[in-house]
Each structure stands twice: as structure tokens, then as C-alpha cells.
Design an enzyme around this catalytic site. Structure first.
Site, mmCIF file in Angstrom:
data_model
loop_
_atom_site.group_PDB
_atom_site.id
_atom_site.type_symbol
_atom_site.label_atom_id
_atom_site.label_comp_id
_atom_site.label_asym_id
_atom_site.label_seq_id
_atom_site.Cartn_x
_atom_site.Cartn_y
_atom_site.Cartn_z
ATOM 1 N N ARG A 120 0.828 -1.218 0.000
ATOM 2 C CA ARG A 120 0.000 0.000 0.000
ATOM 3 C C ARG A 120 0.861 1.267 0.000
ATOM 4 O O ARG A 120 0.476 2.277 0.603
ATOM 5 C CB ARG A 120 -0.935 0.040 1.209
ATOM 6 C CG ARG A 120 -2.083 -0.944 1.138
ATOM 7 C CD ARG A 120 -3.222 -0.397 0.290
ATOM 8 N NE ARG A 120 -4.231 -1.419 0.051
ATOM 9 C CZ ARG A 120 -5.314 -1.576 0.795
ATOM 10 N NH1 ARG A 120 -5.542 -0.776 1.793
ATOM 11 N NH2 ARG A 120 -6.165 -2.532 0.520
ATOM 12 N N ARG A 136 -3.325 6.465 1.231
ATOM 13 C CA ARG A 136 -3.837 7.669 1.905
ATOM 14 C C ARG A 136 -2.899 8.317 2.902
ATOM 15 O O ARG A 136 -3.139 9.456 3.307
ATOM 16 C CB ARG A 136 -5.170 7.322 2.596
ATOM 17 C CG ARG A 136 -6.309 7.175 1.616
ATOM 18 C CD ARG A 136 -7.466 6.434 2.225
ATOM 19 N NE ARG A 136 -7.051 5.084 2.562
ATOM 20 C CZ ARG A 136 -7.832 4.163 3.109
ATOM 21 N NH1 ARG A 136 -9.071 4.446 3.412
ATOM 22 N NH2 ARG A 136 -7.363 2.963 3.355
ATOM 23 N N ARG A 186 -6.371 11.537 -5.581
ATOM 24 C CA ARG A 186 -7.607 10.781 -5.330
ATOM 25 C C ARG A 186 -8.830 11.696 -5.401
ATOM 26 O O ARG A 186 -9.869 11.306 -5.915
ATOM 27 C CB ARG A 186 -7.489 10.133 -3.951
ATOM 28 C CG ARG A 186 -8.729 9.493 -3.379
ATOM 29 C CD ARG A 186 -8.904 8.098 -3.933
ATOM 30 N NE ARG A 186 -9.903 7.352 -3.178
ATOM 31 C CZ ARG A 186 -11.212 7.489 -3.334
ATOM 32 N NH1 ARG A 186 -11.697 8.359 -4.203
ATOM 33 N NH2 ARG A 186 -12.047 6.752 -2.628
ATOM 34 N N ASP A 214 -6.478 -2.708 -7.716
ATOM 35 C CA ASP A 214 -7.033 -3.368 -6.538
ATOM 36 C C ASP A 214 -7.325 -4.820 -6.884
ATOM 37 O O ASP A 214 -7.553 -5.148 -8.054
ATOM 38 C CB ASP A 214 -8.318 -2.675 -6.069
ATOM 39 C CG ASP A 214 -8.649 -3.068 -4.633
ATOM 40 O OD1 ASP A 214 -8.093 -2.460 -3.700
ATOM 41 O OD2 ASP A 214 -9.431 -4.021 -4.441
ATOM 42 N N TYR A 255 -14.701 -11.816 -0.456
ATOM 43 C CA TYR A 255 -15.437 -10.563 -0.694
ATOM 44 C C TYR A 255 -16.641 -10.795 -1.597
ATOM 45 O O TYR A 255 -17.705 -10.201 -1.404
ATOM 46 C CB TYR A 255 -14.508 -9.507 -1.318
ATOM 47 C CG TYR A 255 -13.468 -8.992 -0.350
ATOM 48 C CD1 TYR A 255 -13.780 -7.992 0.565
ATOM 49 C CD2 TYR A 255 -12.181 -9.509 -0.333
ATOM 50 C CE1 TYR A 255 -12.835 -7.523 1.473
ATOM 51 C CE2 TYR A 255 -11.224 -9.058 0.571
ATOM 52 C CZ TYR A 255 -11.558 -8.066 1.471
ATOM 53 O OH TYR A 255 -10.631 -7.615 2.370
HETATM 54 O O1 CP3 Z 1 0.022 -1.511 -2.548
HETATM 55 C C1 CP3 Z 1 -0.174 -0.589 -3.361
HETATM 56 O O2 CP3 Z 1 0.241 0.572 -3.207
HETATM 57 C C2 CP3 Z 1 -0.891 -0.937 -4.656
HETATM 58 C C3 CP3 Z 1 -2.294 -0.791 -4.670
HETATM 59 C C4 CP3 Z 1 -3.195 -1.751 -3.902
HETATM 60 C C5 CP3 Z 1 -4.443 -1.315 -3.378
HETATM 61 N N1 CP3 Z 1 -5.104 -2.405 -2.897
HETATM 62 C C6 CP3 Z 1 -4.916 0.080 -3.383
HETATM 63 C C7 CP3 Z 1 -6.012 0.469 -2.476
HETATM 64 C C8 CP3 Z 1 -3.093 -3.121 -3.664
HETATM 65 C C9 CP3 Z 1 -1.936 -4.061 -3.969
HETATM 66 C C10 CP3 Z 1 -4.303 -3.525 -3.037
HETATM 67 C C11 CP3 Z 1 -4.598 -4.910 -2.664
HETATM 68 C C12 CP3 Z 1 -5.815 -5.218 -1.913
HETATM 69 N N2 CP3 Z 1 -7.052 -4.658 -2.042
HETATM 70 C C13 CP3 Z 1 -5.913 -6.272 -0.964
HETATM 71 C C14 CP3 Z 1 -4.809 -7.214 -0.589
HETATM 72 C C15 CP3 Z 1 -3.838 -6.593 0.352
HETATM 73 C C16 CP3 Z 1 -4.403 -6.220 1.673
HETATM 74 O O3 CP3 Z 1 -4.402 -5.018 1.974
HETATM 75 O O4 CP3 Z 1 -4.854 -7.118 2.419
HETATM 76 C C17 CP3 Z 1 -7.233 -6.272 -0.466
HETATM 77 C C18 CP3 Z 1 -7.802 -7.217 0.576
HETATM 78 C C19 CP3 Z 1 -7.953 -5.257 -1.185
HETATM 79 C C20 CP3 Z 1 -9.393 -4.908 -1.068
HETATM 80 C C21 CP3 Z 1 -9.552 -3.546 -0.550
HETATM 81 N N3 CP3 Z 1 -9.301 -2.400 -1.294
HETATM 82 C C22 CP3 Z 1 -9.990 -3.157 0.725
HETATM 83 C C23 CP3 Z 1 -10.355 -4.108 1.846
HETATM 84 C C24 CP3 Z 1 -10.010 -1.770 0.730
HETATM 85 C C25 CP3 Z 1 -10.521 -0.894 1.835
HETATM 86 C C26 CP3 Z 1 -9.628 -0.841 2.980
HETATM 87 C C27 CP3 Z 1 -8.908 0.455 2.965
HETATM 88 O O5 CP3 Z 1 -7.691 0.438 3.218
HETATM 89 O O6 CP3 Z 1 -9.585 1.455 2.751
HETATM 90 C C28 CP3 Z 1 -9.532 -1.318 -0.519
HETATM 91 C C29 CP3 Z 1 -9.345 0.084 -0.936
HETATM 92 C C30 CP3 Z 1 -7.977 0.499 -1.393
HETATM 93 N N4 CP3 Z 1 -7.175 -0.232 -2.230
HETATM 94 C C31 CP3 Z 1 -7.327 1.729 -1.090
HETATM 95 C C32 CP3 Z 1 -6.093 1.712 -1.769
HETATM 96 C C33 CP3 Z 1 -5.062 2.796 -1.810
HETATM 97 C C34 CP3 Z 1 -7.900 2.848 -0.232
HETATM 98 C C35 CP3 Z 1 -9.122 3.424 -0.860
HETATM 99 C C36 CP3 Z 1 -9.083 4.881 -1.203
HETATM 100 O O7 CP3 Z 1 -8.057 5.495 -1.523
HETATM 101 O O8 CP3 Z 1 -10.174 5.455 -1.166
#
Ligand code: CP3
Length: 343
Positions: free
Chosen positions: A26, A30, A39, A76, A151
Site C-alpha cells: 500500500r 492515503r 484521489r 485493486d 469478498y
Molecule cells: O500496494 C499498493 O500501493 C498498490 C495498490 C493496492 C491497493 N489495494 C490500493 C487500495 C493493492 C496491492 C491492493 C490490494 C488489496 N485490495 C488487498 C490485498 C492486500 C491487503 O491489503 O490485504 C485487499 C484485501 C484489497 C481490497 C480492498 N481495497 C480493501 C479491503 C479496501 C478498503 C480498505 C482500505 O484500506 O480502505 C480497498 C481500498 C484500497 N485499495 C485503497 C487503496 C489505496 C484505499 C481506498 C481509497 O483510496 O479510497
């Protein structure tokens, strides 16, 4: 520069690199003010993922700031269910929502349009390889079938993914069918990312840690082994990091059974156990992301313990899970400097 000269590629080939290369899960997210600004210009989170101009920009932001050794494609894991028209949306402050899938709907899933739907992601990878520094490894990724399925079944993240576990016990055949479909789509998706210029791949199994031994084998190990086999059938040289988060004692044997190259470790893996796992090949991890929130002393202590235990073998330094939005970007800089022997 040849891809094999990039530090992370060396580690994935089993070499020890000192100091170890570093990136963080990540890393585009944020906690960075520049991410929040970009964003805000996108309509929604998925629009950010599907707009190459914006996705390239946010992918590059942490590279500019910290010079990480790897850049991970900004996307994602839920773009696959989105390609399957499962109503994926991201609700501000609540996380992802999908239409919970029913038994009947599993037989009707149609992956035929996935590459058209995901074309902007491949375009983002292509542009990134052109814009990144030569020495930076570009990582593509996907979610592991089990994690994506959790999910799709619950329609959201839940604390222990009980809906998907229960579905797996009650409807074993349908669960296996869903996991096979996701594994085949994931292999195709990863192959397209490699074609577009990704150097290596990571498979995120964030919910591997909620299963018992038997279902871990069937729902985590088997589908990931299937992905690896299908990718290597086309690209025998493909390097793959597997991350079965919170698998505990079940980390043992995961590398061999799935044939992944490097094992991603969450922060609860004891370093003495990590040393054992590293004897079998490269490891990645595993600083607790909350150490980065807590401050410099806590970071220093955590980094030094990891380097002492794992620094003499093939290691990719990383957090044990994604960085949290409340982390101070300055603390991240300190962590990077400490790993590189500059602080
Ligand atoms: O790592 C990186 O910088 C690359 C981008 C990336 C994102 N999600 C961006 C993201 C990667 C590799 C993921 C993987 C992901 N997404 C996983 C596996 C890794 C982990 O964290 O367990 C999972 C389970 C998801 C599903 C997901 N996407 C969830 C559960 C959420 C919400 C939780 C949260 O942190 O808000 C997301 C949203 C998400 N994916 C964000 C980002 C930067 C935040 C949302 C936003 O900016 O509004």
C-alpha cells in the site's frame, strides 16, 4: 538495464543483497498527501484504478519520495470481480461493497470480457515500465482466489470471513468451481501484466489466516498452485511472491506446494521461524505497520531485529501488511534510511 540486474529480481533469484531492497505494501495510499490530492480529482476509487494517467501518477508518487526498490501497480484485487460485474463499489470510510453472490450465480459467471474491461490496467503497466527508473522493479499483482472469493460471497470484508468459510463447508463443489474460475482468470490477468512490462508478481492472500488445515490446502494452496502452474506454462521464468497473510504454522510447506519464489511474511511470524523459512528461499517482510505509526524508536528496534535475523539471507524488506493511513510520511522515510544504513 536487464531486469535481472534489479535488486529485487536478484533476491527473487535467491541472491542475498546487502542492504536488502525495500518496498512497502500500500505504498501508494492515503498516508501520502499527494495521493489524497490525486484521489480527490478522480470520481471514485475504481476510476482512479481505470484511468492510466491517474494510476501512473499515484504509482510513481512513493517512488519519487522514497526511491523504493519496487513499484507496485496501482490497482485493486477487486477489479476481477468488477470485470465479472459483481457490483463492486467503494464506500467512503467503509471499504469495499459487492453484490453477495448466490450459489446459482456462480455457474453463470462469465469472464469472456475481462481483458477489454482491464485494458486500462495493462496500459498503466506499459506506461509505468517506460517511466520508472531503470533500477526499480515493477510488480504486478492479483488477489488470491480465496481472498477474492471471501469478498464476493460476503459482499464485504468481515472480521473472520465467516460467510465464505461457511459457504465452503456447505457448498464445497460450488466453492471449488468459483476458486478454479478465479485462478484461471488470475493467471490470464497476471500473464497480461507480464506482457505489458511487469518484472515480477505478487499474489495477495490476505485472508489465508482464517482457515483450518484442510480448507487451507483446498482453498489457498491449491488455487495459488494452479495460478503459478498456468503462468509458468507460458512464462517459465516468471517470478512470483506469495503472501498467505497470517497463515501461522501453515507457512511451512506453502512455498514448495505452490512453487512461488518468495514467501511474504506477516508481522506475527516469529523471526526464529522466519529464519527457518528463509533456508528454503527468499522471504519478504515483516515489520508491523503500527511500528511506523508509533515512531522512530519503535521503527529502529523493529527494523534492526529483522535485519539481524534475516539480513544475511535473501530478504526483501517490507511491512507485514499494508501501511495504514495514519502513518507519518516522515517515519516511512526514517524506516527506509534505517534499512539502507543511512540513519
Ligand atoms: O500496494 C499498493 O500501493 C498498490 C495498490 C493496492 C491497493 N489495494 C490500493 C487500495 C493493492 C496491492 C491492493 C490490494 C488489496 N485490495 C488487498 C490485498 C492486500 C491487503 O491489503 O490485504 C485487499 C484485501 C484489497 C481490497 C480492498 N481495497 C480493501 C479491503 C479496501 C478498503 C480498505 C482500505 O484500506 O480502505 C480497498 C481500498 C484500497 N485499495 C485503497 C487503496 C489505496 C484505499 C481506498 C481509497 O483510496 O479510497
Amino acid at each position: 538495464m536487464m531486469a535481472t540486474e534489479r535488486k529485487i529480481m536478484k533476491v527473487l533469484n535467491g541472491e542475498t543483497v546487502t542492504p536488502p531492497p525495500i518496498w512497502i505494501m500500500r505504498q501508494a495510499g492515503r498516508y501520502l498527501p499527494e495521493y489524497r490530492a490525486t484521489r480527490a480529482t478522480a470520481k471514485g476509487f475504481l476510476d482512479l484504478c481505470y484511468t492510466p494517467d491517474l494510476a501512473v501518477e499515484v504509482t510513481l508518487q512513493p517512488i519519487r519520495r522514497y526511491g523504493f526498490d519496487a513499484s507496485i501497480l496501482f490497482s485493486d484485487i477487486l477489479v476481477l470481480p468488477d470485470a465479472l460485474k459483481r457490483g463492486v463499489r467503494f464506500v467512503e470510510g467503509e471499504g469495499p461493497r459487492l453484490d453477495p453472490i448466490t450459489l446459482e450465480e456462480i455457474s453463470l459467471l462469465d469472464p469472456s470480457g475481462m481483458h477489454e474491461h482491464l485494458a486500462p490496467v495493462y496500459e498503466t503497466v506499459r506506461r509505468l515500465r517506460g517511466e520508472l527508473p531503470e533500477e526499480t522493479t515493477l510488480l504486478g499483482f492479483c488477489g488470491a482466489p480465496w481472498t477474492v472469493a471471501t469478498y464476493m460471497i460476503a459482499g464485504r470484508g468481515t472480521p473472520d470471513q465467516a460467510p465464505a468459510r461457511l459457504f465452503g463447508y456447505r457448498e464445497r463443489a460450488a466453492m471449488e468451481k468459483l476458486l478454479d474460475l478465479l485462478a484461471d482468470m488470475s493467471a490470464d490477468y497476471l500473464l497480461r501484466q507480464l506482457e505489458a512490462g511487469a518484472d515480477a508478481l505478487q499474489v495477495f492472500d490476505s485472508w489465508a489466516g482464517v482457515l483450518d488445515e484442510e480448507t487451507f490446502e483446498a482453498f489457498c494452496v491449491k488455487p495459488v498452485a494452479r495460478i503459478v502452474e498456468k503462468v509458468r506454462a507460458v512464462r517459465p521464468d516468471a517470478k512470483i511472491i506469495g503472501f498467505p497473510r497470517a497463515a501461522g504454522a501453515l507457512y511451512r510447506g506453502y512455498r514448495e506446494k505452490t512453487q512461488i519464489d518468495a514467501l511474504g511474511l506477516d508481522w506475527t511470524v516469529p523471526l526464529s521461524f522466519a529464519v527457518e523459512l528463509q533456508k528454503e528461499g527468499p522471504v519478504q517482510g515483516n515489520l508491523d505497520p503500527l511500528r511506523v505509526v508509533a515512531g522512530k524508536e519503535t521503527i529502529r528496534d523493529g527494523v534492526d531485529r529483522i535485519l539481524d535475523a534475516l539480513g544475511n539471507g535473501p530478504l526483501i524488506f517490507n511491512l507485514g501488511h499494508g501501511i495504514t493511513p495514519d502513518a507519518d510520511p516522515e517515519n516511512v522515510g526514517y524506516m527506509v534510511d534505517r534499512v539502507r544504513g543511512k540513519a
